[in-house]
Design a protein around this motif. Structure first.
Motif, PDB file in Angstrom:
ATOM      1  N   ASP A   8     -31.918 -46.715 -85.677  1.00 38.78           N
ATOM      2  CA  ASP A   8     -32.715 -46.533 -86.899  1.00 38.78           C
ATOM      3  C   ASP A   8     -33.297 -45.126 -86.951  1.00 38.78           C
ATOM      4  O   ASP A   8     -33.227 -44.450 -87.982  1.00 38.78           O
ATOM      5  N   SER A  60     -39.094 -45.337 -96.941  1.00 39.00           N
ATOM      6  CA  SER A  60     -38.028 -45.416 -97.946  1.00 39.00           C
ATOM      7  C   SER A  60     -38.574 -45.181 -99.343  1.00 39.00           C
ATOM      8  O   SER A  60     -37.933 -44.535-100.167  1.00 39.00           O
ATOM      9  N   SER A  66     -32.955 -46.286-100.161  1.00 30.57           N
ATOM     10  CA  SER A  66     -32.923 -47.707 -99.853  1.00 30.57           C
ATOM     11  C   SER A  66     -33.353 -47.923 -98.402  1.00 30.57           C
ATOM     12  O   SER A  66     -32.961 -47.154 -97.516  1.00 30.57           O
ATOM     13  N   SER A  68     -32.183 -49.925 -96.408  1.00 23.51           N
ATOM     14  CA  SER A  68     -30.966 -50.121 -95.609  1.00 23.51           C
ATOM     15  C   SER A  68     -30.323 -48.793 -95.193  1.00 23.51           C
ATOM     16  O   SER A  68     -29.534 -48.764 -94.249  1.00 23.51           O
ATOM     17  N   ASP A  69     -30.651 -47.696 -95.869  1.00 22.91           N
ATOM     18  CA  ASP A  69     -30.147 -46.388 -95.461  1.00 22.91           C
ATOM     19  C   ASP A  69     -30.732 -45.977 -94.113  1.00 22.91           C
ATOM     20  O   ASP A  69     -30.140 -45.181 -93.392  1.00 22.91           O
ATOM     21  N   SER A  71     -32.592 -48.508 -91.932  1.00 21.81           N
ATOM     22  CA  SER A  71     -32.465 -49.629 -91.001  1.00 21.81           C
ATOM     23  C   SER A  71     -31.826 -50.831 -91.683  1.00 21.81           C
ATOM     24  O   SER A  71     -32.526 -51.656 -92.267  1.00 21.81           O
ATOM     25  N   PRO A  72     -30.513 -50.943 -91.590  1.00 24.52           N
ATOM     26  CA  PRO A  72     -29.857 -52.120 -92.168  1.00 24.52           C
ATOM     27  C   PRO A  72     -30.393 -53.424 -91.570  1.00 24.52           C
ATOM     28  O   PRO A  72     -30.517 -54.429 -92.258  1.00 24.52           O
ATOM     29  N   ARG A  73     -30.755 -53.387 -90.289  1.00 28.04           N
ATOM     30  CA  ARG A  73     -31.275 -54.567 -89.600  1.00 28.04           C
ATOM     31  C   ARG A  73     -32.593 -55.030 -90.212  1.00 28.04           C
ATOM     32  O   ARG A  73     -32.760 -56.207 -90.547  1.00 28.04           O
ATOM     33  N   ALA A  75     -33.793 -54.111 -93.146  1.00 30.67           N
ATOM     34  CA  ALA A  75     -33.567 -54.401 -94.567  1.00 30.67           C
ATOM     35  C   ALA A  75     -33.046 -55.821 -94.741  1.00 30.67           C
ATOM     36  O   ALA A  75     -33.400 -56.508 -95.703  1.00 30.67           O
ATOM     37  N   ALA A  76     -32.233 -56.266 -93.804  1.00 27.61           N
ATOM     38  CA  ALA A  76     -31.724 -57.641 -93.866  1.00 27.61           C
ATOM     39  C   ALA A  76     -32.858 -58.645 -93.686  1.00 27.61           C
ATOM     40  O   ALA A  76     -32.825 -59.740 -94.248  1.00 27.61           O
ATOM     41  N   SER A  79     -34.618 -59.904 -97.005  1.00 26.77           N
ATOM     42  CA  SER A  79     -34.062 -61.020 -97.756  1.00 26.77           C
ATOM     43  C   SER A  79     -34.304 -62.345 -97.046  1.00 26.77           C
ATOM     44  O   SER A  79     -34.436 -63.375 -97.695  1.00 26.77           O
TER      45      SER A  79
END
Length: 154
Positions: A8, A60, A66, A68-69, A71-73, A75-76, A79
């Protein structure tokens, strides 16, 4: 730090180097995040401390990217735990506590349309209080009065 947290920080650093370095200062990013100095941002940027969900959302939002740009982890996780889109920021918000998000009053639209960078910070604090369910009827009435006063000046 875990390998995911290091990744990240590396994504944030790469994004900073490619898109923002020389265009915006670390001090400005820290100000937009509501931090007193650029030290915290610098520590996230250089992998000295892990980026948590609250910091991810602030960074962000400050950089207008975004989550997710960076930390995709994380950001997930947004949801999984539910998010509320305040519509006025274009960015989702996940409260820092287990409190469920509340509906944000429509009065925010009028306030944000006139927000300066300085007032944006205060509006985000109000939005966080709304999402955590901490605004009272008196608070909403005061926001309505302010919004009406702003609308009357247009």
């Amino acid at each position: 730090m875990s390998e995911e947290q290091i990744a990240d920080s590396k994504r944030l650093k790469r994004l900073w180097e490619l898109e923002f370095k020389g265009k915006i200062s670390q001090e400005e990013v820290a100000y937009r995040c509501g931090w007193k100095t650029q030290g915290a941002f610098n520590q996230y940027l250089n992998g000295k401390i892990p980026i948590g969900l609250p910091a991810l959302l602030k960074i962000s939002r400050a950089l207008d990217v975004s989550p997710s740009d960076i930390s995709p982890r994380l950001a997930a996780e947004l949801s999984k735990h539910g998010i509320a889109d305040f519509e006025f920021t274009g960015q989702p918000y996940a409260p820092g506590s287990d409190n469920p998000p509340a509906n944000v009053p429509p009065e925010f639209s009028a306030l944000l349309s006139k927000a300066t960078l300085r007032s944006y910070k205060q509006l985000m604090q109000i939005a966080e209080a709304a999402a955590d369910g901490r605004l009272t009827d008196a608070d909403i009435n005061l926001l309505t009065q302010i919004a009406n006063r702003i609308a009357a000046k247009e």
